[in-house]
Design an enzyme around this catalytic site. Sequence first.
Site, PDB file in Angstrom:
ATOM      1  N   SER A  50       3.477  -2.187  10.395  1.00 16.02           N
ATOM      2  CA  SER A  50       4.942  -2.199  10.556  1.00 16.02           C
ATOM      3  C   SER A  50       5.564  -3.558  10.254  1.00 16.02           C
ATOM      4  O   SER A  50       6.489  -3.989  10.950  1.00 16.02           O
ATOM      5  CB  SER A  50       5.335  -1.709  11.951  1.00 16.02           C
ATOM      6  OG  SER A  50       4.898  -0.375  12.138  1.00 16.02           O
ATOM      7  N   GLU A  71      -6.633   4.700   8.097  1.00 16.29           N
ATOM      8  CA  GLU A  71      -6.418   6.123   7.790  1.00 16.29           C
ATOM      9  C   GLU A  71      -7.673   6.730   7.160  1.00 16.29           C
ATOM     10  O   GLU A  71      -7.964   7.907   7.340  1.00 16.29           O
ATOM     11  CB  GLU A  71      -5.183   6.286   6.885  1.00 16.29           C
ATOM     12  CG  GLU A  71      -3.903   6.044   7.679  1.00 16.29           C
ATOM     13  CD  GLU A  71      -2.739   5.509   6.871  1.00 16.29           C
ATOM     14  OE1 GLU A  71      -2.788   5.532   5.633  1.00 16.29           O
ATOM     15  OE2 GLU A  71      -1.769   5.051   7.509  1.00 16.29           O
ATOM     16  N   HIS A  78      -9.449   1.190   5.273  1.00 17.34           N
ATOM     17  CA  HIS A  78      -8.137   1.368   5.909  1.00 17.34           C
ATOM     18  C   HIS A  78      -8.311   2.317   7.101  1.00 17.34           C
ATOM     19  O   HIS A  78      -9.089   3.263   7.041  1.00 17.34           O
ATOM     20  CB  HIS A  78      -7.151   1.935   4.890  1.00 17.34           C
ATOM     21  CG  HIS A  78      -5.737   1.916   5.377  1.00 17.34           C
ATOM     22  ND1 HIS A  78      -5.252   2.830   6.281  1.00 17.34           N
ATOM     23  CD2 HIS A  78      -4.704   1.070   5.114  1.00 17.34           C
ATOM     24  CE1 HIS A  78      -3.975   2.550   6.547  1.00 17.34           C
ATOM     25  NE2 HIS A  78      -3.627   1.475   5.853  1.00 17.34           N
ATOM     26  N   GLU A 117      -5.275  -4.915  10.804  1.00 15.94           N
ATOM     27  CA  GLU A 117      -4.236  -3.907  10.974  1.00 15.94           C
ATOM     28  C   GLU A 117      -4.486  -3.137  12.265  1.00 15.94           C
ATOM     29  O   GLU A 117      -5.287  -2.186  12.284  1.00 15.94           O
ATOM     30  CB  GLU A 117      -4.269  -2.926   9.801  1.00 15.94           C
ATOM     31  CG  GLU A 117      -4.036  -3.561   8.451  1.00 15.94           C
ATOM     32  CD  GLU A 117      -3.476  -2.558   7.469  1.00 15.94           C
ATOM     33  OE1 GLU A 117      -2.377  -2.771   6.989  1.00 15.94           O
ATOM     34  OE2 GLU A 117      -4.146  -1.543   7.207  1.00 15.94           O
ATOM     35  N   GLY A 132       2.502   2.290  10.724  1.00 18.36           N
ATOM     36  CA  GLY A 132       3.431   3.394  10.522  1.00 18.36           C
ATOM     37  C   GLY A 132       4.138   3.833  11.792  1.00 18.36           C
ATOM     38  O   GLY A 132       4.768   4.887  11.830  1.00 18.36           O
ATOM     39  N   GLY A 138       2.798  -1.184   4.335  1.00 15.69           N
ATOM     40  CA  GLY A 138       2.855   0.246   4.030  1.00 15.69           C
ATOM     41  C   GLY A 138       4.276   0.679   3.748  1.00 15.69           C
ATOM     42  O   GLY A 138       4.805   0.475   2.662  1.00 15.69           O
ATOM     43  N   GLY A 139       4.918   1.260   4.757  1.00 17.32           N
ATOM     44  CA  GLY A 139       6.251   1.860   4.606  1.00 17.32           C
ATOM     45  C   GLY A 139       7.252   0.971   3.886  1.00 17.32           C
ATOM     46  O   GLY A 139       7.948   1.427   2.970  1.00 17.32           O
ATOM     47  N   ASN A 169       0.865  -1.178   0.000  1.00 14.94           N
ATOM     48  CA  ASN A 169       0.000   0.000   0.000  1.00 14.94           C
ATOM     49  C   ASN A 169       0.903   1.230   0.000  1.00 14.94           C
ATOM     50  O   ASN A 169       1.494   1.569   1.022  1.00 14.94           O
ATOM     51  CB  ASN A 169      -0.886  -0.025   1.253  1.00 14.94           C
ATOM     52  CG  ASN A 169      -1.705   1.245   1.409  1.00 14.94           C
ATOM     53  OD1 ASN A 169      -1.815   2.044   0.480  1.00 14.94           O
ATOM     54  ND2 ASN A 169      -2.282   1.446   2.588  1.00 14.94           N
ATOM     55  N   TRP A 170       0.994   1.863  -1.163  1.00 17.68           N
ATOM     56  CA  TRP A 170       1.940   2.977  -1.301  1.00 17.68           C
ATOM     57  C   TRP A 170       1.387   4.273  -0.709  1.00 17.68           C
ATOM     58  O   TRP A 170       2.090   5.275  -0.670  1.00 17.68           O
ATOM     59  CB  TRP A 170       2.310   3.179  -2.773  1.00 17.68           C
ATOM     60  CG  TRP A 170       3.067   2.017  -3.374  1.00 17.68           C
ATOM     61  CD1 TRP A 170       3.482   0.880  -2.710  1.00 17.68           C
ATOM     62  CD2 TRP A 170       3.512   1.868  -4.722  1.00 17.68           C
ATOM     63  NE1 TRP A 170       4.141   0.051  -3.576  1.00 17.68           N
ATOM     64  CE2 TRP A 170       4.185   0.626  -4.816  1.00 17.68           C
ATOM     65  CE3 TRP A 170       3.401   2.662  -5.867  1.00 17.68           C
ATOM     66  CZ2 TRP A 170       4.737   0.157  -6.006  1.00 17.68           C
ATOM     67  CZ3 TRP A 170       3.953   2.208  -7.056  1.00 17.68           C
ATOM     68  CH2 TRP A 170       4.620   0.976  -7.124  1.00 17.68           C
ATOM     69  N   LYS A 171       0.139   4.270  -0.342  1.00 24.08           N
ATOM     70  CA  LYS A 171      -0.506   5.456   0.257  1.00 24.08           C
ATOM     71  C   LYS A 171      -0.291   6.688  -0.640  1.00 24.08           C
ATOM     72  O   LYS A 171      -0.222   6.547  -1.850  1.00 24.08           O
ATOM     73  CB  LYS A 171       0.020   5.688   1.676  1.00 24.08           C
ATOM     74  CG  LYS A 171      -0.049   4.429   2.541  1.00 24.08           C
ATOM     75  CD  LYS A 171       0.166   4.712   3.983  1.00 24.08           C
ATOM     76  CE  LYS A 171       0.233   3.401   4.742  1.00 24.08           C
ATOM     77  NZ  LYS A 171       0.209   3.584   6.177  1.00 24.08           N
TER      78      LYS A 171
END
Length: 250
Positions: free
Chosen positions: A212, A98, A96, A166, A172, A233-234, A9-11
């Site tokens: 993470s 976010e 998600h 999640e 993150g 993610g990251g 997930n590149w956000k």
Amino acid sequence: MRTKIVVGNWKMNNTVAESIELATAITEKVGKGIHCCEVGIAPTFLALHEVGKVIEWGDIALCAQNCHYENDGAFTGEVSASMLAAAGCGYVILGHSERRQYFGETNAVVNRKVKRVLEQGLRVILCVGETLQEREAGITESVITSQVVEGLEGVSDISSLVIAYEPVWAIGTGKTATSAQAEEVHASIRATVAGLYGQQAAAHLRIQYGGSVKPSNAAELFAMPNIDGGLIGGASLNVDDFMAIVKAAC
Ligand code: PEP
């Protein structure tokens, strides 16, 4: 036997040019024969079309990070599931944390999106997860159960569904749920799904862990019986880290 699935997930990261570059690097590596797990990438909407062209020759699923619950109309700034289907997407990430946290998405809104995406013939990655406050209050299971039950209300067929657990406190933040903590929630999600759809459907459902995930912890998490890969993610923004996580799923 469930095939594991690892999705990046590149956000809101990477321009179109940067997305093409990263997708090309991943495609080159996946193209060299990683068939033991399903791999997907979710770039910004803007880059979907170009990234779709890059991965066409590979074995990677094109994923979107969100969509609207209507197919068209006066919804300025939104993108619909039918548009994503036309753009060649295979999966849409919905709910998600976010989106829930910063854009006020409730279980009811997420549910409308889930139904629309499935109706368009796309697959859904439904994200669920508790906040730190909820975990500390001892209500993790009830929060997740509500997110699953309400998110899937009116959905009769879950063969195109993936659930991503999640924990919000792990996204993150560098803090990862221990494999035991994650497994406990994954098992409880599977039990909830079995109650709704039967044992067989629940046994086939893939439940990813996200929060993470890194090359250093992926293998231990993915070795748990109810963890079927990861939503990353990251670490998905770095080709070597992402590929190390993909390999940990094999
Ligand atoms: C995510 O956003 O889905 C996620 C899991 O992020 P990170 O891996 O950076 O915690």
